[in-house]
Enzyme design. Structure first.
Site, PDB file in Angstrom:
ATOM      1  CG  HIS A 266       0.696   5.730   3.828  1.00  0.00           C
ATOM      2  ND1 HIS A 266      -0.183   5.703   4.883  1.00  0.00           N
ATOM      3  CD2 HIS A 266       1.424   4.594   3.920  1.00  0.00           C
ATOM      4  CE1 HIS A 266       0.003   4.601   5.581  1.00  0.00           C
ATOM      5  NE2 HIS A 266       0.982   3.911   5.022  1.00  0.00           N
TER       6      HIS A 266
ATOM      7  CG  HIS B  33      -0.362  -0.027   2.532  1.00  0.00           C
ATOM      8  ND1 HIS B  33       0.188  -1.182   3.064  1.00  0.00           N
ATOM      9  CD2 HIS B  33      -0.221   0.927   3.479  1.00  0.00           C
ATOM     10  CE1 HIS B  33       0.641  -0.928   4.281  1.00  0.00           C
ATOM     11  NE2 HIS B  33       0.418   0.347   4.554  1.00  0.00           N
TER      12      HIS B  33
END
Length: 142
Positions: free
Chosen positions: A107, A105
């Site tokens: 940010h 992932h």
């Protein structure tokens, strides 16, 4: 030493299967963008690949390219939605790199001159605030 295997019980895998709720901002065939429930700034979101990968070390080049294209799209959207001066883009790999959830992932955090990031306290944001922020971003995306 081989990397640990991907664990399909991680929070992002559960979100993608509909087992946990999220505030979805954007989705395409390869990626999903959701609000971070512990934001370090208003509009903080996460871009995740739909294909399973633990982090930068095992994600396919094709999926990484798709993630980064979505990261760029989300960076433009959060700057416009929040009137930000810029963004911080972060990706953590393995515990030594600060990774806590072991599904790749990235940010995307809107940033403002002179305003520091909030500390990562582990406290969840108010659900209504997350919903409002997600709506602001979706409005920009059309």
């Amino acid at each position: 030493m081989p990397a640990p295997a991907y664990d399909d019980q991680n929070v992002f895998a559960k979100i993608m299967r509909g087992e946990l709720p999220s505030h979805k901002v954007y989705e395409d065939d390869k990626t999903l963008a959701i609000m971070d429930i512990m934001p370090r700034g208003d509009g903080h979101l996460l871009v995740i690949p739909k294909a399973p990968s633990r982090n930068i070390f095992d994600i396919s080049a094709e999926d990484l390219n798709a993630v980064m294209a979505t990261v760029q799209k989300m960076a433009h959207a959060v700057v416009q939605a929040f009137g930000a001066d810029g963004t911080t883009i972060q990706q953590f790999s393995e515990p030594a790199g600060g990774q806590v959830v072991f599904h790749t992932h990235v940010h995307v955090i809107p940033r403002f001159e002179g305003v520091p990031l909030r500390p990562h306290t582990g406290d969840m944001a108010d659900n209504d605030s997350l919903a409002r922020h997600a709506e602001k971003i979706r409005a920009v995306l059309g």
